[in-house]
Write a protein that holds these residues in place. Structure first.
Motif, mmCIF file in Angstrom:
data_model
loop_
_atom_site.group_PDB
_atom_site.id
_atom_site.type_symbol
_atom_site.label_atom_id
_atom_site.label_comp_id
_atom_site.label_asym_id
_atom_site.label_seq_id
_atom_site.Cartn_x
_atom_site.Cartn_y
_atom_site.Cartn_z
ATOM 1 N N ALA A 8 25.837 61.578 73.340
ATOM 2 C CA ALA A 8 26.588 62.832 73.302
ATOM 3 C C ALA A 8 26.970 63.201 71.874
ATOM 4 O O ALA A 8 27.126 64.387 71.561
ATOM 5 N N ALA A 9 27.101 62.227 70.988
ATOM 6 C CA ALA A 9 27.510 62.492 69.617
ATOM 7 C C ALA A 9 26.349 62.941 68.738
ATOM 8 O O ALA A 9 26.576 63.377 67.605
ATOM 9 N N LEU A 10 25.117 62.871 69.234
ATOM 10 C CA LEU A 10 23.952 63.250 68.431
ATOM 11 C C LEU A 10 23.834 64.764 68.329
ATOM 12 O O LEU A 10 24.256 65.498 69.227
ATOM 13 N N PRO A 11 23.243 65.259 67.251
ATOM 14 C CA PRO A 11 22.998 66.709 67.142
ATOM 15 C C PRO A 11 22.026 67.191 68.221
ATOM 16 O O PRO A 11 21.235 66.413 68.765
ATOM 17 N N TRP A 12 22.076 68.506 68.488
ATOM 18 C CA TRP A 12 21.249 69.054 69.574
ATOM 19 C C TRP A 12 19.775 68.865 69.303
ATOM 20 O O TRP A 12 18.993 68.628 70.225
ATOM 21 N N TRP A 13 19.341 68.974 68.045
ATOM 22 C CA TRP A 13 17.909 68.887 67.751
ATOM 23 C C TRP A 13 17.369 67.479 67.965
ATOM 24 O O TRP A 13 16.193 67.290 68.227
ATOM 25 N N VAL A 14 18.246 66.479 67.870
ATOM 26 C CA VAL A 14 17.805 65.108 68.148
ATOM 27 C C VAL A 14 17.604 64.935 69.649
ATOM 28 O O VAL A 14 16.605 64.363 70.094
ATOM 29 N N LYS A 15 18.564 65.465 70.432
ATOM 30 C CA LYS A 15 18.482 65.316 71.896
ATOM 31 C C LYS A 15 17.327 66.111 72.492
ATOM 32 O O LYS A 15 16.654 65.629 73.400
ATOM 33 N N TRP A 16 17.097 67.341 71.995
ATOM 34 C CA TRP A 16 16.169 68.246 72.659
ATOM 35 C C TRP A 16 14.834 68.404 71.946
ATOM 36 O O TRP A 16 13.922 69.018 72.497
ATOM 37 N N VAL A 17 14.704 67.867 70.727
ATOM 38 C CA VAL A 17 13.437 67.990 69.998
ATOM 39 C C VAL A 17 12.881 66.622 69.629
ATOM 40 O O VAL A 17 11.759 66.284 70.008
ATOM 41 N N ALA A 18 13.653 65.837 68.908
ATOM 42 C CA ALA A 18 13.133 64.587 68.368
ATOM 43 C C ALA A 18 12.844 63.554 69.458
ATOM 44 O O ALA A 18 11.774 62.935 69.465
ATOM 45 N N ILE A 19 13.783 63.361 70.370
ATOM 46 C CA ILE A 19 13.582 62.339 71.413
ATOM 47 C C ILE A 19 12.425 62.708 72.352
ATOM 48 O O ILE A 19 11.585 61.850 72.651
ATOM 49 N N PRO A 20 12.313 63.973 72.819
ATOM 50 C CA PRO A 20 11.117 64.309 73.623
ATOM 51 C C PRO A 20 9.807 64.150 72.863
ATOM 52 O O PRO A 20 8.804 63.731 73.449
ATOM 53 N N LEU A 21 9.804 64.462 71.561
ATOM 54 C CA LEU A 21 8.581 64.270 70.783
ATOM 55 C C LEU A 21 8.216 62.792 70.661
ATOM 56 O O LEU A 21 7.041 62.434 70.736
ATOM 57 N N ILE A 22 9.217 61.947 70.470
ATOM 58 C CA ILE A 22 8.961 60.503 70.418
ATOM 59 C C ILE A 22 8.421 60.019 71.769
ATOM 60 O O ILE A 22 7.480 59.224 71.833
ATOM 61 N N ALA A 23 9.009 60.517 72.861
ATOM 62 C CA ALA A 23 8.533 60.128 74.194
ATOM 63 C C ALA A 23 7.086 60.572 74.405
ATOM 64 O O ALA A 23 6.280 59.823 74.965
ATOM 65 N N LEU A 24 6.756 61.798 73.969
ATOM 66 C CA LEU A 24 5.371 62.256 74.087
ATOM 67 C C LEU A 24 4.425 61.420 73.243
ATOM 68 O O LEU A 24 3.303 61.127 73.654
#
Length: 71
Positions: A8-24
């Motif tokens: 919850a403390a992470l910025p929005w771009w980490v939650k919605w951009v970086a983590i999905p890209l890493i998962a992909l």
């Protein structure tokens, strides 16, 4: 802090951009393999239904216009 608070403390771009890209990046091959398998399976199923329907249509057309004997 537990994982939920950390996330919850992470910025929005980490939650919605970086983590999905890493998962992909990590699971992309597996995801595309599963999706490809499902698409191929659905295509083959559709092809089977179309060919079986065409066969039944042709058989009924020839048997109804042919001789009256038969079952």
């Amino acid at each position: 802090m537990d994982l939920k608070e950390t996330f919850a403390a992470l910025p929005w771009w980490v939650k919605w951009v970086a983590i999905p890209l890493i998962a992909l990046f990590v699971f992309g091959g597996l995801i595309f393999a599963v999706v490809g398998f499902v698409v191929k399976l659905l295509f083959k199923l559709l092809l089977f239904v179309a060919l079986a329907g065409a066969l039944v249509y042709v058989v009924r057309k020839f048997t109804s216009s042919g001789s009256s004997s038969g079952g």
